[in-house]
Design an enzyme around this catalytic site. Structure first.
Site, mmCIF file in Angstrom:
data_model
loop_
_atom_site.group_PDB
_atom_site.id
_atom_site.type_symbol
_atom_site.label_atom_id
_atom_site.label_comp_id
_atom_site.label_asym_id
_atom_site.label_seq_id
_atom_site.Cartn_x
_atom_site.Cartn_y
_atom_site.Cartn_z
ATOM 1 C CB ALA A 82 -0.924 0.018 1.221
ATOM 2 C CG PHE A 125 -1.190 4.895 4.782
ATOM 3 C CD1 PHE A 125 -1.121 6.266 4.967
ATOM 4 C CD2 PHE A 125 -1.452 4.099 5.889
ATOM 5 C CE1 PHE A 125 -1.297 6.837 6.218
ATOM 6 C CE2 PHE A 125 -1.641 4.658 7.146
ATOM 7 C CZ PHE A 125 -1.563 6.040 7.307
ATOM 8 C CE1 TYR A 126 -0.495 -0.771 4.876
ATOM 9 C CE2 TYR A 126 0.582 -2.418 3.521
ATOM 10 C CZ TYR A 126 -0.527 -1.978 4.225
ATOM 11 O OH TYR A 126 -1.654 -2.765 4.275
ATOM 12 C CB SER A 127 7.036 3.129 5.372
ATOM 13 O OG SER A 127 7.215 2.220 6.437
ATOM 14 C CB ILE A 128 4.580 8.078 4.011
ATOM 15 C CG1 ILE A 128 3.799 8.123 5.314
ATOM 16 C CG2 ILE A 128 4.149 9.226 3.113
ATOM 17 C CD1 ILE A 128 2.304 7.977 5.157
#
Length: 337
Positions: A56, A58-61
């Site tokens: 995703a 969003f994971y660790s931006i």
């Protein structure tokens, strides 16, 4: 490793899917592994034949996609991998940096492709339901992304069943790409998706790919892990007597079967009706080994019944009412011993 079709598609995926929320940078969350620690874990999953990798933006931006991409794309030929990524949550402070608008979805897929280092995503997923964007706009944009070749299929995660059904209906009515998979939370301590979402997916031929099979580690017997101490979702979702009772039951049955509680909890999800492939997270190669070994165990119906007897219903877990969820009470007057 066994491989099965992902929903009503011809795409074949491993029965276990590698969840990648734990890979990226600890600057995002303290329990996330950096690239040096992440890579051996990812490679162990590939060595076991896990071809299904869930990411995703969003994971660790974004850093998570970069780390996972470098680990997998250089390890195996691209055609041997089934890569997914998701978009929805805000990637910045701008008004269009999140959501499911046409603008953001186009920006998101292009950014993910660049970070991962690939020309296409096998399954591009919406990470939630966007209350502020017309469903028609979202589904048209997803269809155009598929038609452009940037994604082969589409999927969804974490929403009410009626929202998922509405999105699919709009796609079907317009002749657009339909979802082939739903990624929802499902484990022995949280079964609310079995009421509507899972039956809907079974009826429509949509794959169910659950995440959090260990209830954020609670069912693995590790409630005091760094993640559980620092991940607010654990307290929001599983800080109740029913969850603790279910966890104790998993521990008792696992001890009798002489297997790890984590393996029993994972196998419970694998055996649920409608489940196609189950996500597994790991922070060590040994945890990958344990997850794969869980596929070899076959608990009995009586074993599962001993666990299921402690379950009581609760509010549906999603982003719309986590702060107002009603605490559930244990089914029995006293908790499990």
């Amino acid at each position: 490793m066994d491989y099965v079709n992902l929903g009503h598609s011809g795409l074949k995926v491993s029965r276990l899917c590698l969840g990648t929320m734990t890979f990226g940078t600890p600057a995002w969350r303290p329990w996330v592994l950096d690239e040096a620690a992440s890579t051996p874990v990812i490679h162990r999953a590939l060595d076991h034949g896990i071809n299904f990798i869930d990411m995703a933006d969003f994971y660790s931006i974004g850093v998570g996609e970069e780390v996972v991409g470098r680990a997998v794309v250089k390890r195996l030929p691209r055609q041997q991998l089934v890569l997914t990524t998701k978009a929805f949550y805000a990637m910045g402070s701008g008004p269009n940096d999140g959501g499911l608008s046409r603008k953001h979805l186009f920006d998101a897929i292009d950014a993910s492709l660049k970070r991962i280092g690939t020309d296409y995503i096998d399954v591009f997923m919406v990470h939630g339901f966007d209350m502020a964007t017309p469903v028609e706009e979202t589904m048209c944009a997803l269809n155009d992304i598929v038609r452009s070749g940037r994604a082969r299929y589409i999927g969804a995660s974490t929403m009410y069943a009626w929202q998922f059904a509405k999105m699919n209906h709009v796609a079907e009515r317009n002749g657009w790409a339909r979802f082939i998979t739903m990624q929802c939370q499902l484990n022995a301590a949280y079964r609310e998706e079995e009421r509507e979402m899972v039956p809907y997916c079974q009826d429509q031929g949509i794959a169910v790919t659950p995440f959090s099979p260990l209830a954020r580690g609670l069912l693995a017997g590790t409630p005091d892990s760094l993640r559980n101490k620092t991940d607010n979702f654990t307290q929001s979702f599983y800080d109740d007597q029913t969850s603790l009772d279910v966890a104790r039951a998993v521990g008792r049955v696992a001890q009798r079967l002489e297997i790890a509680p984590s393996q029993l909890a994972l196998r419970w999800v694998v055996d649920r009706p409608g489940v196609t492939s189950t996500l597994v997270g790991a922070d060590s190669a040994a945890q990958i080994d344990d997850a794969v070994a869980a596929l070899q165990h076959q608990p009995s119906a009586a074993d599962y019944a001993e666990i299921d007897g402690w379950y009581t219903p609760c509010d549906v877990i999603n982003d719309y009412r986590n702060d107002i969820r009603t605490p559930r009470r244990s089914r029995f007057a006293t908790s499990a011993a």
